[in-house]
Design a protein around this motif. Structure first.
Motif, PDB file in Angstrom:
ATOM      1  N   ASP A 116       0.813  -1.216   0.000  1.00  0.00           N
ATOM      2  CA  ASP A 116       0.000   0.000   0.000  1.00  0.00           C
ATOM      3  C   ASP A 116       0.847   1.267   0.000  1.00  0.00           C
ATOM      4  O   ASP A 116       0.351   2.345  -0.335  1.00  0.00           O
ATOM      5  CB  ASP A 116      -0.941   0.011   1.209  1.00  0.00           C
ATOM      6  CG  ASP A 116      -0.177   0.068   2.534  1.00  0.00           C
ATOM      7  OD1 ASP A 116      -0.260   1.086   3.228  1.00  0.00           O
ATOM      8  OD2 ASP A 116       0.503  -0.920   2.875  1.00  0.00           O
ATOM      9  N   LEU A 117       2.119   1.159   0.341  1.00  0.00           N
ATOM     10  CA  LEU A 117       3.006   2.317   0.382  1.00  0.00           C
ATOM     11  C   LEU A 117       3.746   2.547  -0.929  1.00  0.00           C
ATOM     12  O   LEU A 117       4.082   3.687  -1.254  1.00  0.00           O
ATOM     13  CB  LEU A 117       4.031   2.143   1.504  1.00  0.00           C
ATOM     14  CG  LEU A 117       3.488   2.064   2.931  1.00  0.00           C
ATOM     15  CD1 LEU A 117       4.613   1.687   3.897  1.00  0.00           C
ATOM     16  CD2 LEU A 117       2.851   3.379   3.333  1.00  0.00           C
ATOM     17  N   CYS A 118       4.020   1.494  -1.664  1.00  0.00           N
ATOM     18  CA  CYS A 118       4.905   1.579  -2.833  1.00  0.00           C
ATOM     19  C   CYS A 118       4.269   0.873  -4.031  1.00  0.00           C
ATOM     20  O   CYS A 118       4.156  -0.362  -4.033  1.00  0.00           O
ATOM     21  CB  CYS A 118       6.266   0.954  -2.511  1.00  0.00           C
ATOM     22  SG  CYS A 118       7.183   1.823  -1.212  1.00  0.00           S
ATOM     23  N   TRP A 119       3.853   1.674  -5.024  1.00  0.00           N
ATOM     24  CA  TRP A 119       3.236   1.137  -6.233  1.00  0.00           C
ATOM     25  C   TRP A 119       3.184   2.220  -7.301  1.00  0.00           C
ATOM     26  O   TRP A 119       3.431   3.406  -7.028  1.00  0.00           O
ATOM     27  CB  TRP A 119       1.814   0.615  -5.955  1.00  0.00           C
ATOM     28  CG  TRP A 119       0.923   1.556  -5.177  1.00  0.00           C
ATOM     29  CD1 TRP A 119       0.753   1.600  -3.824  1.00  0.00           C
ATOM     30  CD2 TRP A 119       0.089   2.605  -5.709  1.00  0.00           C
ATOM     31  NE1 TRP A 119      -0.132   2.590  -3.469  1.00  0.00           N
ATOM     32  CE2 TRP A 119      -0.557   3.230  -4.609  1.00  0.00           C
ATOM     33  CE3 TRP A 119      -0.180   3.081  -6.993  1.00  0.00           C
ATOM     34  CZ2 TRP A 119      -1.451   4.288  -4.765  1.00  0.00           C
ATOM     35  CZ3 TRP A 119      -1.066   4.140  -7.147  1.00  0.00           C
ATOM     36  CH2 TRP A 119      -1.693   4.731  -6.049  1.00  0.00           C
ATOM     37  N   SER A 120       2.874   1.805  -8.504  1.00  0.00           N
ATOM     38  CA  SER A 120       2.639   2.767  -9.589  1.00  0.00           C
ATOM     39  C   SER A 120       1.582   2.172 -10.500  1.00  0.00           C
ATOM     40  O   SER A 120       1.256   0.988 -10.402  1.00  0.00           O
ATOM     41  CB  SER A 120       3.923   3.042 -10.379  1.00  0.00           C
ATOM     42  OG  SER A 120       4.269   1.917 -11.165  1.00  0.00           O
ATOM     43  N   TRP A 121       1.053   3.015 -11.405  1.00  0.00           N
ATOM     44  CA  TRP A 121       0.147   2.476 -12.404  1.00  0.00           C
ATOM     45  C   TRP A 121      -0.056   3.432 -13.557  1.00  0.00           C
ATOM     46  O   TRP A 121       0.212   4.638 -13.447  1.00  0.00           O
ATOM     47  CB  TRP A 121      -1.175   2.042 -11.800  1.00  0.00           C
ATOM     48  CG  TRP A 121      -2.120   3.077 -11.242  1.00  0.00           C
ATOM     49  CD1 TRP A 121      -1.829   4.303 -10.728  1.00  0.00           C
ATOM     50  CD2 TRP A 121      -3.550   2.921 -11.123  1.00  0.00           C
ATOM     51  NE1 TRP A 121      -2.964   4.912 -10.276  1.00  0.00           N
ATOM     52  CE2 TRP A 121      -4.033   4.096 -10.516  1.00  0.00           C
ATOM     53  CE3 TRP A 121      -4.431   1.919 -11.458  1.00  0.00           C
ATOM     54  CZ2 TRP A 121      -5.396   4.276 -10.248  1.00  0.00           C
ATOM     55  CZ3 TRP A 121      -5.784   2.104 -11.190  1.00  0.00           C
ATOM     56  CH2 TRP A 121      -6.254   3.256 -10.592  1.00  0.00           C
ATOM     57  N   ALA A 122      -0.471   2.861 -14.687  1.00  0.00           N
ATOM     58  CA  ALA A 122      -0.975   3.616 -15.830  1.00  0.00           C
ATOM     59  C   ALA A 122      -2.473   3.380 -15.854  1.00  0.00           C
ATOM     60  O   ALA A 122      -2.922   2.222 -15.779  1.00  0.00           O
ATOM     61  CB  ALA A 122      -0.332   3.141 -17.126  1.00  0.00           C
ATOM     62  N   PHE A 123      -3.268   4.440 -15.991  1.00  0.00           N
ATOM     63  CA  PHE A 123      -4.705   4.274 -15.815  1.00  0.00           C
ATOM     64  C   PHE A 123      -5.493   5.264 -16.668  1.00  0.00           C
ATOM     65  O   PHE A 123      -4.995   6.315 -17.089  1.00  0.00           O
ATOM     66  CB  PHE A 123      -5.084   4.440 -14.339  1.00  0.00           C
ATOM     67  CG  PHE A 123      -4.697   5.765 -13.728  1.00  0.00           C
ATOM     68  CD1 PHE A 123      -5.607   6.820 -13.661  1.00  0.00           C
ATOM     69  CD2 PHE A 123      -3.427   5.966 -13.209  1.00  0.00           C
ATOM     70  CE1 PHE A 123      -5.260   8.037 -13.085  1.00  0.00           C
ATOM     71  CE2 PHE A 123      -3.065   7.183 -12.639  1.00  0.00           C
ATOM     72  CZ  PHE A 123      -3.986   8.230 -12.578  1.00  0.00           C
ATOM     73  N   VAL A 124      -6.738   4.900 -16.895  1.00  0.00           N
ATOM     74  CA  VAL A 124      -7.696   5.756 -17.586  1.00  0.00           C
ATOM     75  C   VAL A 124      -8.518   6.487 -16.536  1.00  0.00           C
ATOM     76  O   VAL A 124      -8.971   5.878 -15.560  1.00  0.00           O
ATOM     77  CB  VAL A 124      -8.613   4.923 -18.503  1.00  0.00           C
ATOM     78  CG1 VAL A 124      -9.645   5.812 -19.182  1.00  0.00           C
ATOM     79  CG2 VAL A 124      -7.799   4.160 -19.532  1.00  0.00           C
ATOM     80  N   THR A 125      -8.706   7.781 -16.727  1.00  0.00           N
ATOM     81  CA  THR A 125      -9.515   8.572 -15.805  1.00  0.00           C
ATOM     82  C   THR A 125     -10.188   9.696 -16.581  1.00  0.00           C
ATOM     83  O   THR A 125     -10.108   9.749 -17.817  1.00  0.00           O
ATOM     84  CB  THR A 125      -8.658   9.124 -14.651  1.00  0.00           C
ATOM     85  OG1 THR A 125      -9.505   9.738 -13.671  1.00  0.00           O
ATOM     86  CG2 THR A 125      -7.622  10.124 -15.142  1.00  0.00           C
ATOM     87  N   TRP A 126     -10.844  10.604 -15.890  1.00  0.00           N
ATOM     88  CA  TRP A 126     -11.544  11.731 -16.510  1.00  0.00           C
ATOM     89  C   TRP A 126     -10.804  13.020 -16.212  1.00  0.00           C
ATOM     90  O   TRP A 126     -10.385  13.261 -15.078  1.00  0.00           O
ATOM     91  CB  TRP A 126     -12.974  11.823 -15.990  1.00  0.00           C
ATOM     92  CG  TRP A 126     -13.772  12.938 -16.604  1.00  0.00           C
ATOM     93  CD1 TRP A 126     -14.017  14.175 -16.071  1.00  0.00           C
ATOM     94  CD2 TRP A 126     -14.407  12.931 -17.879  1.00  0.00           C
ATOM     95  NE1 TRP A 126     -14.766  14.927 -16.920  1.00  0.00           N
ATOM     96  CE2 TRP A 126     -15.033  14.194 -18.052  1.00  0.00           C
ATOM     97  CE3 TRP A 126     -14.512  11.994 -18.897  1.00  0.00           C
ATOM     98  CZ2 TRP A 126     -15.755  14.528 -19.192  1.00  0.00           C
ATOM     99  CZ3 TRP A 126     -15.230  12.317 -20.035  1.00  0.00           C
ATOM    100  CH2 TRP A 126     -15.840  13.564 -20.181  1.00  0.00           C
TER     101      TRP A 126
END
Length: 541
Positions: A416-426
């Motif tokens: 929960d402290l260390c992550w990344s992501w590519a994502f779709v949003t508005w």
């Protein structure tokens, strides 16, 4: 045949290996990931096949709210009286003076299940194992936790008799049988009876670069009756900083039908940036703690030792009596989500995948947007282990957000402290969907694209996202047709997804990197995202 270490790649820590007939089984820790306890089987110690996890029901394991790296620590698998016995801990507190945990026992007549509902044992300490003596008596052997600040918290190894008729411990029989060596942090005990003597194998030094395995023995199970081996440490890489395998220790002993001996332990494989020393720091283990197997022999006076030296070997001779076994399927994975259940490679956090999280089938994994990837209670994340330093993973996303609080995409996740992501949003400024890349680094959150987020054309239904992991770094790509890809222009340091990076600031650092699919809706409307055609491909040397 040769055993090539590690035999279980990517986050397979704390192996408990046994043999039943001509088949070997390994149980591994899963911590906050569900289902609980990872099982594999083999007939030659070379080729290992995954089995269904024994803790697949919420009634057996409910970790909602558990801290990262809490949950299932060091399961112990054994076989006696015609059934399998599995002891595991559910750890509720990771950092600080306390390690609140409950030890449970489940059993099954078949390794494939069904497994029983859990029996609550105690909370004396973690890393508990069940010893079946040849006189029919049974004992729970466990690390003992002491929260008092004026004691070492690793307060020796406790032995408590277990009544198999009532399936309950007998607390009045509890006694400390060994305090460990002066290295301290004694844990991970496994007890064996060999040629009339009791042999106790324990881990020490913490599950980092100073990790080691030691051995003690006794002719009785009386309090403090065990003496340490004169050739301890049995296994360690503390003094072999250039070895391919590091952190070895915490494991279990097994014999073959022909009387050969092997030891399965956790290990890790660090990598370094070009400007870093190979010894300080020793590197970054993004694949987490894996499983290695070393060959064991015995001295004339009955002490075990690792063949080739206590640093272990990358390649080990397989058992001479190994049964013919077929190679398992490669770690590559393609999932078109046509089945009604998730495959064995998929994991969720803390609780099982159910209708509150989403659904699967008919060609899509549907996730309901819930909490952020920092959430310890309610989130929609389905992920699989990194099992290679270099791989590509991609997925198609159908998602129609109407608020920036709604996000869905592809993540590389440690905790929960260390992550990344590519994502779709508005994007309310542009009035359209966009693709963004973000990273959470010990709760320092960074939106990398900000004003340069990629607009998604209105006529595009499927946004394809891909991550390319290349040992030291990784990137994200996108495509609007699944064939022509463009890089999103962000290169991230993979070390942030390693045990060693997390250990610099947080005591729970026991898992490994995952790649997964996630949907978030902080507005609380549970906006759904459909994921299609997930693909995970390891690069070949």
């Amino acid at each position: 045949m040769k055993i090539e270490n590690p035999v279980l790649t990517g986050f397979h820590a704390d192996p408990s290996m046994i043999r039943v007939g001509d088949t070997y089984y390994i149980a591994n820790s899963t911590f906050e990931w569900f289902p609980g306890v990872r099982l594999h089987e083999s007939r030659d110690m070379v080729h290992w096949r995954a089995l269904p996890s024994p803790l697949s029901r919420r009634s057996q394991l409910d970790m909602r709210g558990n801290p990262s790296s809490g949950g299932v620590w060091a399961p112990d698998l054994s076989y006696a009286d015609g059934r399998f016995w599995l002891v595991y801990a559910d750890v509720k507190v990771v950092n600080g003076a306390f390690k609140d945990c409950v030890n449970y026992l489940v059993t099954a007549e078949d390794i494939h299940g069904p497994w029983s509902e859990p029996i609550r044992l105690n909370g004396v300490g973690f890393d508990a194992s069940l010893f079946h003596d040849d006189d029919g008596r049974k004992y729970l052997v466990q690390q003992t936790w002491d929260f008092r600040e004026y004691h070492n918290p690793f307060n020796g190894i406790t032995l408590t008799e277990f009544d198999a008729d009532t399936m309950r411990l007998m607390p009045q029989t509890a006694r400390t049988i060994w305090n460990g060596t002066d290295v301290k942090l004694v844990e991970g005990p496994h007890l064996y009876k060999i040629d009339g003597l009791y042999y106790l194998f324990c881990a020490e030094g913490g599950t980092v670069w100073t990790h080691q395995e030691v051995v003690a023995r006794s002719s009785t199970l009386d309090a403090l009756s065990f003496e340490g081996s004169p050739i301890n440490p049995f296994l360690t890489n503390f003094d072999t900083p250039r070895s391919y395998l590091q952190k070895q220790g915490h494991g279990s002993l097994v014999d073959t039908p022909n009387g050969e001996w092997y030891y399965a332990s956790l290990c890790a494989r660090p990598w370094h940036h070009e400007n870093e020393s190979v010894s300080d720091p020793r590197g970054w283990c993004t694949l987490g703690r894996e499983t290695s197997i070393q060959k064991v022999d015995w001295t004339e006076d009955g002490w075990p030792y690792i063949v080739g030296g206590h640093g272990g070997e990358r390649v080990v001779d397989a058992p001479t009596d190994a049964a013919d076994d077929e190679a398992p399927a490669p770690h590559d994975q393609h999932d078109d989500f046509t089945g009604a259940t998730l495959g064995d490679d998929w994991n969720t956090l803390r609780v099982p995948f159910d209708e509150r999280m989403g659904s699967v089938g008919d060609g899509a994994l549907t996730l309901k947007g819930r909490g952020s990837l920092c959430n310890l209670f309610d989130l929609s994340l389905v992920a699989r282990r990194w099992q290679a330093f270099d791989f590509d993973a991609s997925v198609g996303v159908h998602f129609d957000p109407h608020d920036y609080n709604q996000m869905a995409g592809l993540t590389n996740y440690y905790n929960d402290l260390c992550w990344s992501w590519a994502f779709v949003t508005w994007d309310e400024r542009r009035g359209c969907r966009v693709i963004e890349v973000a990273q959470n680094d010990f709760n320092a959150y960074t939106s990398f694209l900000r004003d340069d987020a990629v607009p998604v054309p209105d006529d595009v239904r499927t946004v394809w996202l891909r991550t390319r992991v290349r040992t030291q770094t990784y990137t994200y790509d996108y495509s609007f047709d699944g064939e022509h890809w463009r890089n999103l222009g962000v290169e991230l340091d993979a070390k942030i997804l390693s045990d060693d990076y997390v250990n610099q600031r947080y005591g729970g650092f026991f898992t490994g990197a995952f790649v997964g699919l996630a949907a978030v809706d902080l507005s609380g409307y549970e906006t759904e995202a459909d994921f299609v055609d997930f693909d995970y491909r390891q690069l070949r040397d």
